[in-house]
Design an enzyme around this catalytic site. Structure first.
Site, PDB file in Angstrom:
ATOM      1  N   GLY A  15     -28.814  68.261  57.868  1.00 46.08           N
ATOM      2  CA  GLY A  15     -28.861  66.906  57.398  1.00 46.08           C
ATOM      3  C   GLY A  15     -27.581  66.602  56.885  1.00 46.08           C
ATOM      4  O   GLY A  15     -27.069  67.262  56.357  1.00 46.08           O
ATOM      5  N   ARG A  76     -29.216  70.752  64.212  1.00 45.07           N
ATOM      6  CA  ARG A  76     -29.694  72.007  64.029  1.00 45.07           C
ATOM      7  C   ARG A  76     -29.931  72.907  65.317  1.00 45.07           C
ATOM      8  O   ARG A  76     -29.922  72.329  66.146  1.00 45.07           O
ATOM      9  CB  ARG A  76     -31.011  72.055  63.314  1.00 45.07           C
ATOM     10  CG  ARG A  76     -30.971  71.000  62.106  1.00 45.07           C
ATOM     11  CD  ARG A  76     -32.302  70.919  61.197  1.00 45.07           C
ATOM     12  NE  ARG A  76     -31.897  70.515  60.015  1.00 45.07           N
ATOM     13  CZ  ARG A  76     -32.407  69.043  59.510  1.00 45.07           C
ATOM     14  NH1 ARG A  76     -32.841  68.426  60.554  1.00 45.07           N
ATOM     15  NH2 ARG A  76     -32.075  68.584  58.342  1.00 45.07           N
ATOM     16  N   ASP A 107     -28.393  75.568  52.424  1.00 49.01           N
ATOM     17  CA  ASP A 107     -28.469  77.035  52.599  1.00 49.01           C
ATOM     18  C   ASP A 107     -28.725  77.619  53.935  1.00 49.01           C
ATOM     19  O   ASP A 107     -28.216  78.692  54.247  1.00 49.01           O
ATOM     20  CB  ASP A 107     -30.129  77.136  51.815  1.00 49.01           C
ATOM     21  CG  ASP A 107     -29.686  77.213  50.157  1.00 49.01           C
ATOM     22  OD1 ASP A 107     -28.603  77.174  49.887  1.00 49.01           O
ATOM     23  OD2 ASP A 107     -30.640  77.079  49.506  1.00 49.01           O
ATOM     24  N   THR A 129     -25.600  68.344  50.611  1.00 52.55           N
ATOM     25  CA  THR A 129     -26.831  67.812  51.132  1.00 52.55           C
ATOM     26  C   THR A 129     -27.345  66.878  49.865  1.00 52.55           C
ATOM     27  O   THR A 129     -26.907  66.998  48.856  1.00 52.55           O
ATOM     28  CB  THR A 129     -28.043  69.269  50.973  1.00 52.55           C
ATOM     29  OG1 THR A 129     -29.431  68.596  50.974  1.00 52.55           O
ATOM     30  CG2 THR A 129     -27.824  69.921  49.865  1.00 52.55           C
ATOM     31  N   ASP A 131     -30.147  66.668  48.784  1.00 53.37           N
ATOM     32  CA  ASP A 131     -31.391  67.224  48.308  1.00 53.37           C
ATOM     33  C   ASP A 131     -31.054  67.916  46.809  1.00 53.37           C
ATOM     34  O   ASP A 131     -31.848  68.214  46.033  1.00 53.37           O
ATOM     35  CB  ASP A 131     -32.249  68.254  48.913  1.00 53.37           C
ATOM     36  CG  ASP A 131     -32.668  67.563  50.136  1.00 53.37           C
ATOM     37  OD1 ASP A 131     -32.710  66.389  50.642  1.00 53.37           O
ATOM     38  OD2 ASP A 131     -32.843  68.528  51.301  1.00 53.37           O
ATOM     39  N   ASP A 133     -30.437  70.711  46.227  1.00 56.75           N
ATOM     40  CA  ASP A 133     -31.463  72.001  46.189  1.00 56.75           C
ATOM     41  C   ASP A 133     -30.648  73.387  46.242  1.00 56.75           C
ATOM     42  O   ASP A 133     -31.216  74.213  46.984  1.00 56.75           O
ATOM     43  CB  ASP A 133     -32.611  71.793  47.073  1.00 56.75           C
ATOM     44  CG  ASP A 133     -32.048  71.822  48.541  1.00 56.75           C
ATOM     45  OD1 ASP A 133     -31.055  71.620  48.829  1.00 56.75           O
ATOM     46  OD2 ASP A 133     -33.004  72.008  49.196  1.00 56.75           O
ATOM     47  N   ARG A 175     -36.771  67.073  50.391  1.00 59.45           N
ATOM     48  CA  ARG A 175     -37.275  68.401  50.933  1.00 59.45           C
ATOM     49  C   ARG A 175     -38.371  68.808  50.015  1.00 59.45           C
ATOM     50  O   ARG A 175     -39.290  68.235  49.703  1.00 59.45           O
ATOM     51  CB  ARG A 175     -36.486  69.306  51.608  1.00 59.45           C
ATOM     52  CG  ARG A 175     -36.874  70.220  52.655  1.00 59.45           C
ATOM     53  CD  ARG A 175     -36.095  71.290  53.299  1.00 59.45           C
ATOM     54  NE  ARG A 175     -34.914  70.753  53.603  1.00 59.45           N
ATOM     55  CZ  ARG A 175     -34.496  70.470  55.004  1.00 59.45           C
ATOM     56  NH1 ARG A 175     -35.255  71.031  55.829  1.00 59.45           N
ATOM     57  NH2 ARG A 175     -33.518  70.140  55.666  1.00 59.45           N
TER      58      ARG A 175
HETATM   59  P1  ADP Z   1     -29.519  73.128  55.786  1.00 61.63           P
HETATM   60  O1  ADP Z   1     -28.193  73.734  56.163  1.00 61.63           O
HETATM   61  O2  ADP Z   1     -29.242  71.936  55.640  1.00 61.63           O
HETATM   62  O3  ADP Z   1     -30.422  73.902  55.061  1.00 61.63           O
HETATM   63  P2  ADP Z   1     -31.125  74.045  58.007  1.00 61.63           P
HETATM   64  O4  ADP Z   1     -31.899  74.737  57.218  1.00 61.63           O
HETATM   65  O5  ADP Z   1     -31.546  73.245  59.029  1.00 61.63           O
HETATM   66  O6  ADP Z   1     -30.244  72.901  57.172  1.00 61.63           O
HETATM   67  O7  ADP Z   1     -29.873  74.876  58.560  1.00 61.63           O
HETATM   68  C1  ADP Z   1     -28.726  74.331  59.416  1.00 61.63           C
HETATM   69  C2  ADP Z   1     -28.633  75.405  60.671  1.00 61.63           C
HETATM   70  O8  ADP Z   1     -28.137  76.545  60.047  1.00 61.63           O
HETATM   71  C3  ADP Z   1     -29.699  75.771  61.550  1.00 61.63           C
HETATM   72  O9  ADP Z   1     -29.913  74.899  62.594  1.00 61.63           O
HETATM   73  C4  ADP Z   1     -29.262  76.934  62.331  1.00 61.63           C
HETATM   74  O10 ADP Z   1     -28.401  76.761  63.162  1.00 61.63           O
HETATM   75  C5  ADP Z   1     -28.485  77.540  60.910  1.00 61.63           C
HETATM   76  N1  ADP Z   1     -29.159  78.562  60.342  1.00 61.63           N
HETATM   77  C6  ADP Z   1     -30.232  78.400  59.599  1.00 61.63           C
HETATM   78  N2  ADP Z   1     -30.734  79.556  59.094  1.00 61.63           N
HETATM   79  C7  ADP Z   1     -30.034  80.589  59.472  1.00 61.63           C
HETATM   80  C8  ADP Z   1     -30.041  82.014  59.531  1.00 61.63           C
HETATM   81  N3  ADP Z   1     -30.878  82.452  58.661  1.00 61.63           N
HETATM   82  N4  ADP Z   1     -29.022  82.574  60.065  1.00 61.63           N
HETATM   83  C9  ADP Z   1     -28.206  82.152  60.846  1.00 61.63           C
HETATM   84  N5  ADP Z   1     -28.137  80.694  61.011  1.00 61.63           N
HETATM   85  C10 ADP Z   1     -28.896  79.930  60.286  1.00 61.63           C
HETATM   86  O1  F6P Z   2     -32.111  67.868  53.731  1.00 65.10           O
HETATM   87  C1  F6P Z   2     -32.001  66.607  53.698  1.00 65.10           C
HETATM   88  C2  F6P Z   2     -33.098  65.998  54.097  1.00 65.10           C
HETATM   89  O2  F6P Z   2     -33.068  64.518  54.174  1.00 65.10           O
HETATM   90  C3  F6P Z   2     -34.494  66.132  53.382  1.00 65.10           C
HETATM   91  O3  F6P Z   2     -34.534  65.526  52.165  1.00 65.10           O
HETATM   92  C4  F6P Z   2     -35.485  66.020  54.533  1.00 65.10           C
HETATM   93  O4  F6P Z   2     -36.439  66.521  54.220  1.00 65.10           O
HETATM   94  C5  F6P Z   2     -34.733  66.470  55.702  1.00 65.10           C
HETATM   95  O5  F6P Z   2     -33.251  66.148  55.664  1.00 65.10           O
HETATM   96  C6  F6P Z   2     -35.245  65.266  56.868  1.00 65.10           C
HETATM   97  O6  F6P Z   2     -34.766  65.975  57.926  1.00 65.10           O
HETATM   98  P1  F6P Z   2     -34.600  65.129  59.396  1.00 65.10           P
HETATM   99  O7  F6P Z   2     -33.391  64.234  59.263  1.00 65.10           O
HETATM  100  O8  F6P Z   2     -34.684  65.992  60.530  1.00 65.10           O
HETATM  101  O9  F6P Z   2     -35.942  64.339  59.485  1.00 65.10           O
END
Ligand code: ADP
Ligand code: F6P
Length: 324
Positions: A15, A76, A107, A129, A131, A133, A175
């Site tokens: 995000g 993503r 994360d 982020t 969040d 978090d 989230r």
């Molecule tokens: P955030 O980074 O905000 O936590 P996501 O959880 O959607 O958001 O992760 C962002 C991107 O990071 C994912 O679309 C993917 O490409 C990559 N990613 C997430 N988890 C993993 C993982 N376990 N191993 C490798 N890449 C990952």
């Molecule tokens: O992680 C940031 C965030 O805005 C969260 O607060 C929310 O749950 C999520 O992303 C929304 O994701 P999307 O933009 O895919 O709807």
């Protein structure tokens, strides 16, 4: 062991968050000042796998510090969660001469960064982020702007809620984390704050408090509900049916992720971006930049991902005392 890098890439992933542009700007300018070349990788790991890679110079990041969103776009990418996708990503980095990467995200993005690092690409993560978090850090890029945006929106909802003598449920993002909800609860003087980390699901108690507040002469009743609890619309219907008080639900949604970053987000994101570039110039890898106990620090990515954090018990207790 430190490995020297000559060309670095920078990407934003997951995000978006206000302040990401300030971080990108700092990465680019500080890296160049350290004699490194910089490439922008568009659309996070998806753009890496598609080889959407552009050269950046100091002017590529002119005029962006005050802009929300991310000039590199974000995405993503499922493919990058697979070992094959990660190997492809590392191979593409080598093909483009990229021996270090700054990953700005949450994360999930750091899990990917850890994998790239294990495959020999020096990698530094920056917490981006709204969040808040990410366990290893007391600050994440974008939280300050998002919580101020939400606060201003809730002030407006409170005006109309008072005029109509209504109850309002306002759902904020986060989230599974309740930081935005807790901060807005404080800042907006809410009557109730529902946090995923603490909510016991006792809706009757919530209804009783709404009735009690009305008896005490309160003209409005603002309930801040965290996204991690959700169901604001159906909750509003049940509260209205049980109390006879008109109740409206507002989901603030993505407006919380946009807008011009606050001073704090610009400054902290700039310092973090600079620190990431400096760590790469020093040959460091697999580190996550964080803000802890008033200092900008860095942690091993795996150690950071294994950390946990929770809403402060003291802050939660104070929030409960204030909602009267
Ligand atoms: P955030 O980074 O905000 O936590 P996501 O959880 O959607 O958001 O992760 C962002 C991107 O990071 C994912 O679309 C993917 O490409 C990559 N990613 C997430 N988890 C993993 C993982 N376990 N191993 C490798 N890449 C990952
Ligand atoms: O992680 C940031 C965030 O805005 C969260 O607060 C929310 O749950 C999520 O992303 C929304 O994701 P999307 O933009 O895919 O709807």
């Amino acid at each position: 062991m430190a490995k020297s890098v000559k060309t670095i890439g920078v990407l934003t992933s997951g995000g978006d968050a206000p302040g990401m542009n300030a971080a990108i700007r700092a990465v680019v300018r500080v890296a160049i000042s350290k004699g490194l070349k910089v490439k922008g990788i568009m659309r996070g790991y998806a753009g890496l796998l598609e080889e959407e890679i552009v050269d950046m110079d100091t002017t590529s990041v002119s005029d962006i510090i005050s802009r929300g969103g991310t000039i590199l776009y974000t995405a993503r990418c499922m493919e990058f969660t697979t070992p094959e996708g990660q190997q492809k990503g590392a191979d593409i980095c080598r093909k483009h001469g990229i021996d270090g990467i700054v990953v700005i995200g949450g994360d999930g993005s750091f899990r990917g960064a850890g994998k790239l690092s294990a495959l020999g690409i020096n990698t530094i993560g920056l917490p981006g982020t709204i969040d808040l978090d990410i366990a290893c850090t007391d600050y994440t890029i974008g939280f300050d702007t998002a919580v101020n945006t939400a606060m201003e929106a809730i002030d407006k909802i409170r005006d109309t809620s008072t005029s109509h003598e209504r109850c309002s449920i306002v759902e904020v993002m986060g989230r599974n984390a309740g930081y935005i909800a807790l901060w807005c609860g404080f800042a907006n003087g809410a009557e109730d704050i529902l946090l995923p980390e603490r909510y016991d699901g006792d809706e009757q108690a919530l209804i009783n408090r709404v009735i009690e507040n009305r008896k005490r002469g309160k003209k409005h009743n603002i309930i801040i509900n965290a996204e991690g609890i959700g169901h604001s619309a159906s909750m509003a219907k049940r509260i209205e049916a049980a109390t006879g008080i008109e109740t409206r639900a507002t989901i603030l949604g993505h407006m919380q992720r946009g807008g011009t970053p606050t001073c704090k987000d610009r400054v902290y994101a700039s310092i973090m971006g600079a620190k990431a570039a400096i760590l790469l110039a020093e040959g460091k890898s697999n580190r996550l930049v964080a803000y802890k106990n008033g200092e900008f620090v860095d942690y091993d990515i795996q150690e950071a991902l294994n950390m946990t954090k929770d809403i402060s018990e003291e802050q939660y207790a104070i929030s409960k005392m204030l909602v009267r």
